[in-house]
Motif scaffolding. Sequence first.
Motif, PDB file in Angstrom:
ATOM      1  N   GLU A  53      -2.759  -0.231  -4.794  1.00 46.05           N
ATOM      2  CA  GLU A  53      -1.448  -0.159  -4.155  1.00 46.05           C
ATOM      3  C   GLU A  53      -1.080  -1.500  -3.542  1.00 46.05           C
ATOM      4  O   GLU A  53       0.071  -1.948  -3.638  1.00 46.05           O
ATOM      5  CB  GLU A  53      -1.453   0.920  -3.071  1.00 46.05           C
TER       6      GLU A  53
ATOM      7  N   LEU B  96      -3.848   1.550   2.686  1.00 42.83           N
ATOM      8  CA  LEU B  96      -3.480   1.238   1.301  1.00 42.83           C
ATOM      9  C   LEU B  96      -4.734   1.005   0.474  1.00 42.83           C
ATOM     10  O   LEU B  96      -5.678   0.350   0.916  1.00 42.83           O
ATOM     11  CB  LEU B  96      -2.592  -0.001   1.246  1.00 42.83           C
TER      12      LEU B  96
ATOM     13  N   GLY C  28       1.759  -3.233  -5.575  1.00 40.08           N
ATOM     14  CA  GLY C  28       2.909  -3.119  -4.691  1.00 40.08           C
ATOM     15  C   GLY C  28       3.447  -4.478  -4.282  1.00 40.08           C
ATOM     16  O   GLY C  28       4.658  -4.688  -4.229  1.00 40.08           O
TER      17      GLY C  28
ATOM     18  N   ARG D 151      -3.118   7.938  -8.130  1.00 39.78           N
ATOM     19  CA  ARG D 151      -2.256   6.863  -7.618  1.00 39.78           C
ATOM     20  C   ARG D 151      -1.963   5.827  -8.689  1.00 39.78           C
ATOM     21  O   ARG D 151      -0.863   5.298  -8.759  1.00 39.78           O
ATOM     22  CB  ARG D 151      -2.935   6.192  -6.414  1.00 39.78           C
TER      23      ARG D 151
ATOM     24  N   PHE E 197       5.409   5.563  -2.824  1.00 42.12           N
ATOM     25  CA  PHE E 197       5.106   4.218  -3.314  1.00 42.12           C
ATOM     26  C   PHE E 197       6.336   3.314  -3.217  1.00 42.12           C
ATOM     27  O   PHE E 197       6.206   2.108  -2.959  1.00 42.12           O
ATOM     28  CB  PHE E 197       4.607   4.282  -4.754  1.00 42.12           C
TER      29      PHE E 197
ATOM     30  N   ILE F  78       1.774   4.777  -9.984  1.00 41.80           N
ATOM     31  CA  ILE F  78       2.277   3.403 -10.027  1.00 41.80           C
ATOM     32  C   ILE F  78       2.747   3.053 -11.440  1.00 41.80           C
ATOM     33  O   ILE F  78       3.768   2.376 -11.618  1.00 41.80           O
ATOM     34  CB  ILE F  78       1.188   2.432  -9.542  1.00 41.80           C
TER      35      ILE F  78
END
Length: 604
Positions: A344, A340, A348, A279, A321, A283
């Motif tokens: 994230e 999440l 995010g 992840r 995402f 990102i």
Amino acid sequence: MDETTTGTPLNDEPALPGFPPAPAAAPGSPYRVLARKYRPRTFDDLIGQEAMVRTLSNAFETGRIPQAWMLTGVRGVGKTTTARILARGLNYQKSDGTGAPTIHMPELGLHCEAIMESRHVDVLEMDAASHTGIDDVRQIIDGIRYSPVSARYKVYIIDEVHMLSEKAFNAFLKTLEEPPPHAKFIFATTEIRKVPVTILSRCQRFDLRRIEADKLVAHLGRICDAEGVKADQEALAAIARAAEGSARDSLSLLDQAIAHGAGVVQGETVRDMLGLADRTLVIDLFEAVMRGDVPAAFAGLRSQYDAGADPSVILSDLAAFSHVVTRLKLIADAAKDPALSEIERARGTEYAQKLSVRTLSRAWQILLKGIPEVQASNRPIAAAEMVLVRLAYAADLPTPDEALRALKDGAPAPSSGPSSPPPSPPMSTGPMTSGNVALATSQPMPQPRPQPQGTAPVMRLRRFEDVVALAAEQREIVLKTALERDVRLVRFEEGRIEFNLAEGGSRTIANDLARALQQWTGQRWMIALSSDEGAPTLRQQADTAERERKEGATSHPLVQAVLAKFPGAQIVNVVDRAEKAGEDASAEADMDILGATDAEDELE
């Protein structure tokens, strides 16, 4: 079969907290997979189906028990398991012979074990996928007239009922509508639309929901504790996402992850097992693409591909995402989602503050169309790279309305995309533009006049039509429609608008327009309602102009001749075309006349 969620172990291993232990398995018995070992045995064991359990509880307590139920939902949410629990509740009887239909079964009754193991003589399970014909249904109809052998009810559980033939469904109708008092039917299907409405109207329907990710994560954690398996939250969250709301899928994946990690479930092992991308790396790839840094994006994609991640899965994670960032931007409580991860949630939120909805929406559309291309390509890594190029170059492109407005105002043309030379600094170290992602250009572009620091650029609106066009550019469709339909303009000057409200118009339009103009132009506008009649609305003006064009076209001799030649023909559209530059400026009408193809040839 459909397994749902928390259940009682069926072998000699410890039960989950709050549930009674099940009978111990015989020594040396084969391994039972988690999906069967922790299969629910009572309604208290079910998770994610609270609405159904509440309805059934009230029905049993009040004695309003129907003759048939229809259970529908995606695979693995508990349809067949719920059917068996229902059959157990209908036939619940304590060891002393007492008892009545109930959903509260604190202890095993006389028939419970046989029903849950699908071996009770009065609870018949039929797989409609392999018994589709009318002869199979006739056997049920012939046997239903006889009373149950030992239980209270004869219960018929028919799985995947949508697979029955049309004749088989028709044969069911009369029996299903008026069954003997000792018979109950429980149907389960994943394709509810394929079940005839004549069958549905005779059943109580329950739609079993997908289980939410946070409930699946908590459930998997409890099972890991009962199994003595160490598992981190990142790994369980990845399994819950891959299961897509199916408890059985999540337990099957957990079984595989335990075997893959030799008794330890970690995020890295789960990613390797599922072919998922890290992840954090996803990102980082999102950041590089939104920054327009194609070399960094290619390097990030290649590193994940070399580590074993599938290119289409990488793009799917990238799209996921993008969706997370969009939710964080538009929903205040989205950051509280337990599914999440911390990274994230933090990064995010950062991107949600910097990226516009337009940019995120465009990224989603490009990725959504690019994933099937990668899956169908014989060179998936190359196809994925081209999707990233498309995404990076389109990240900051203006909309057609913005491009036309820029040309009219003499603004510099928008950038055609990112440049390959030196990458820009990371997102976290430098601010983005408020609406879009700042992209580097490969050629020097003329720079607009600098604005005073701390002030928004001033947007010149010289006509009321410019205000309506700006509302369209900002995707404020409701406001644009109201301005065209309800505003009778009295006076317009830059910074001030006076208008009369058409009949039926909203009285809040003045405040809405003032707030929107201040946000779009950086200036305060005075919006006032006037008692003067004002000019016709823009929509009325457009209708009047259209009517005048049609009347002018009708008076044309050629048109009159065509209409006379073809009775019943009508003018359905008239479009004005300007003459060439330097010639007469009068307009010439193009007319589409219904039913008058090649009219001039006919007249000649």
